[in-house]
Write an enzyme that holds these catalytic residues in place. Structure first.
Site, PDB file in Angstrom:
ATOM      1  N   HIS A 393       9.118  24.418  15.662  1.00 61.92           N
ATOM      2  CA  HIS A 393       7.686  24.415  15.353  1.00 61.92           C
ATOM      3  C   HIS A 393       7.359  25.513  14.325  1.00 61.92           C
ATOM      4  CE1 HIS A 393       3.314  24.047  16.561  1.00 61.92           C
ATOM      5  NE2 HIS A 393       3.310  25.278  16.039  1.00 61.92           N
ATOM      6  N   GLU A 394       7.774  26.741  14.657  1.00 65.58           N
ATOM      7  CA  GLU A 394       7.476  27.865  13.759  1.00 65.58           C
ATOM      8  C   GLU A 394       8.207  27.710  12.429  1.00 65.58           C
ATOM      9  OE1 GLU A 394       5.017  29.454  14.565  1.00 65.58           O
ATOM     10  OE2 GLU A 394       4.953  29.130  16.728  1.00 65.58           O
ATOM     11  N   HIS A 397       6.078  25.741  10.105  1.00 66.53           N
ATOM     12  CA  HIS A 397       5.064  26.569   9.425  1.00 66.53           C
ATOM     13  C   HIS A 397       5.698  27.360   8.282  1.00 66.53           C
ATOM     14  CE1 HIS A 397       1.760  25.824  12.099  1.00 66.53           C
ATOM     15  NE2 HIS A 397       2.336  26.339  13.150  1.00 66.53           N
ATOM     16  N   HIS A 400       6.652  25.322   5.309  1.00 63.20           N
ATOM     17  CA  HIS A 400       5.418  24.928   4.613  1.00 63.20           C
ATOM     18  C   HIS A 400       4.964  26.075   3.697  1.00 63.20           C
ATOM     19  CE1 HIS A 400       1.086  23.101   5.190  1.00 63.20           C
ATOM     20  NE2 HIS A 400       1.498  23.018   3.953  1.00 63.20           N
TER      21      HIS A 400
END
Ligand SMILES: [Zn+2]
Length: 602
Positions: A393-394, A397, A400
């Site tokens: 998940h991290e 980020h 991105h």
């Protein structure tokens, strides 16, 4: 409970390869301190430019670039101080760093605060002329357009001053909520699974609700709402006052309503919100089926609200080491192409990740970075599947951030909240898919399916339920209808019943749930959790069937366009229903799979 005092290692005992390398930002603390001094020295230079925007295109460009330059340096220094502080929040030396960085940030903010009002007062024709005279300004066109789009909602200088002066007063309801909810409320003691009496708190409530022992979760639930019942009128008054300020400000600023005011700032069409609520309502039978499945698996006659969070599947016995998880992450994300996975390897190898827990380290996990730093990740690694999901998940980020930083200029590198959770949740979806395809053990498979369904329930269904409530309280106030605890309780209880369906027992306590949700003091914020999760679900399916190219364009876009347009680059139109239908389709497919698997396992 406080296990850190017994056996958590000290920060300096952690092997450096498991810590983040902050010397990539500043070689040492001295350099950071020097930078703070220099930034402070630059503030006057920006402040003095007040009044320069009408003095020609060159003066305009110079001022804009000076402001961006100062903000860019400030952000970098702030990231350093923040990460240093979070790695050991008990460290007084770094507490001082973050306090100083915060103070300086506020000073910088005050020093540049003249820019937007002055830009909004600049005549449109004059601004147009600047773009013709000075082509260098074209690089900032969207940035400026975003600000000037607010022109018609901007009041006279005098009126703006009055409103700005009252900003503290407008936030009073939220402050009252914070104090009441976080410090004044006292919760009773309840018995945990080992029959120990423990003090109920916001912090342990969620964990107690997950208890496999029903008496524990029932007690936590009833005792919690016993307290909220007593204070319902105060909570109602503060929430109603908060909603009233939204409506008042929206009206004064010439918006049709508070929701439009909140969404227009990001150029999100109100139809996105309406479509979400409609589609979720249309698909509520899927949530009802999920509730029945819970009833079946837990072998209970009635599903109460306190039965919705306890795990229905056994936690897998196998452990996931950090090293193995890195391999799984790379494999699960290989569908995004070699460039993407090469960057993930860079994150692993260049120490962008602070992996394990130590005494005083900030809890939870996050990704944090800016244009001139690596996109760092904070974890509190445990050798389990949850940690693997958190890592991917991290990483979503951070990748991105990385893609936007390397493709955009500084002023377009920051992406908006509306799209932020898309990249992280897309990665989680790709991991779910990968694990389902590579897992033989039916118990682990059931766990992964349920992990997905629970996430979907908590994000799409629950946040949309909140979004509906938020919209309703604003409408009640706008129509000058009563908005006391009585009305809010009744509406919320009905809403809850409609969401969870015929199998849910009508626990009277749930009518008070709205009292404890801090998000109702944000401003039409929660719907973005639901839209982001649904978009990610649709995107992951698109990546797996059509390849990653559109998605990679989305990652690189930063804030170079309005968020809705940026998501369109990835092939998802959030003003349409298709992306939501695709997400519900996947939920249904995985619900089918879990139903079949459970029948086989029982
Ligand atoms: Zn996230």
């Amino acid at each position: 409970m406080k296990k850190e005092s017994i056996k958590l290692p000290l920060r300096e005992e952690i092997p450096s390869k498991l810590t983040w390398d902050l010397t990539l930002i500043f070689k040492n603390d001295k350099e950071f301190e020097k930078e703070l001094e220099e930034i402070e020295g630059q503030i006057a230079n920006v402040e003095n430019r007040q009044g320069s925007l009408s003095k020609g295109s060159t003066a305009f460009l110079d001022s804009l670039e000076a402001i961006l330059q100062l903000e860019r340096r400030m952000e970098k220094a702030f990231v350093y101080a923040n990460l240093k502080n979070d790695q050991d929040t008990g460290n007084k030396y770094y507490q001082g760093f973050i306090a100083r960085a915060r103070q300086l940030y506020a000073k910088v903010g005050a020093g540049v605060s003249w820019f937007e009002p002055e830009l909004l007062e600049l005549p449109i024709e004059k601004l147009k002329g600047y773009f013709n005279q000075n082509t260098e300004l074209l690089a900032y066109k969207h940035l400026i357009a975003k600000i000037t789009a607010q022109r018609k909602h901007f009041l006279s200088a005098k009126e703006e001053e009055l409103l700005a002066g009252a900003a503290d007063i407008f936030s009073t309801p939220e402050n009252i909520f914070g104090v009441l909810n976080n410090s004044d409320l006292k919760f009773p003691e309840v018995r945990d699974a080992k029959n120990n009496l423990i003090q109920l708190s916001h912090g342990n409530y969620g964990r107690l609700l997950e208890s496999p022992q029903r008496s524990v979760r029932r007690a936590a639930f009833t005792e919690m709402y016993q307290v909220y019942q007593q204070f319902q009128n105060t909570f109602a008054l503060s929430l109603a006052a908060h909603v009233h300020t939204h409506n008042y400000l929206a009206q004064k600023r010439c918006y049709p309503d508070a929701r439009s005011a909140a969404l227009t700032r990001n150029n999100i069409p109100v139809s996105v919100y309406k479509t979400l609520v409609e589609q979720v309502n249309h698909h509520l039978p899927l949530l009802h089926r999920y509730v029945s499945l819970r009833k079946k698996i837990l072998k209970i006659n009635e599903v109460h609200m306190y039965d919705l969070y306890t795990p229905v599947t056994k936690i897998p016995a196998r452990t996931y080491s950090y090293k193995d998880s890195q391999e799984i992450v790379l494999k699960a994300l290989s569908v995004l192409g070699n460039d993407y996975t090469a960057r993930v390897k860079e994150a692993f190898e260049n120490r962008w990740i602070d992996v394990v827990e130590n005494k005083g380290k900030r809890s939870g996990a996050y990704s944090s970075g800016m244009y001139d730093t690596a996109p760092y990740i904070l974890l509190n690694w445990q050798n389990n599947l949850e940690s693997l999901f958190t890592l991917i998940h991290e990483m979503g980020h951070s990748m991105h951030t990385y893609a936007s930083n390397t493709s955009q200029d500084y002023h377009y590198s920051d992406y908006s909240i509306f799209v932020a959770e898309i990249a992280s949740t897309t990665n989680e979806n790709l991991l779910t898919q990968y694990l389902l395809e590579h897992t033989e053990d039916p118990h682990v498979k059931a766990y992964i399916l349920n992990h997905y369904l629970d996430g979907f329930k908590g994000t799409i269904f629950r946040q949309t339920q909140f979004a509906e409530f938020e919209q309703w309280i604003h409408e009640q106030d706008a129509e000058q209808k009563p908005l006391t605890a009585k009305e809010m309780n009744a509406f919320y209880a009905d809403l809850n019943k409609r969401y969870y369906g015929p199998d849910i027992f009508n626990d009277s306590e749930i009518a008070y749930e709205w009292e404890r949700i801090p998000h109702f003091y944000y401003n039409f914020y929660v719907y973005q959790y639901a839209t982001g999760f649904a978009a990610a679900s649709a995107l992951a399916q698109k990546i797996l069937t059509e390849g990653p190219n559109d998605y990679l364009n989305f990652l690189s876009a930063g804030s170079s366009d309005f968020p809705i347009e940026i998501v369109k680059k990835a092939g998802v139109d959030m003003t349409e229903t298709t992306y939501l239908e695709s997400a519900f389709g996947l939920f249904e497919k995985r619900l089918d799979e879990l139903e079949k698997l459970i029948t086989k396992l029982s």
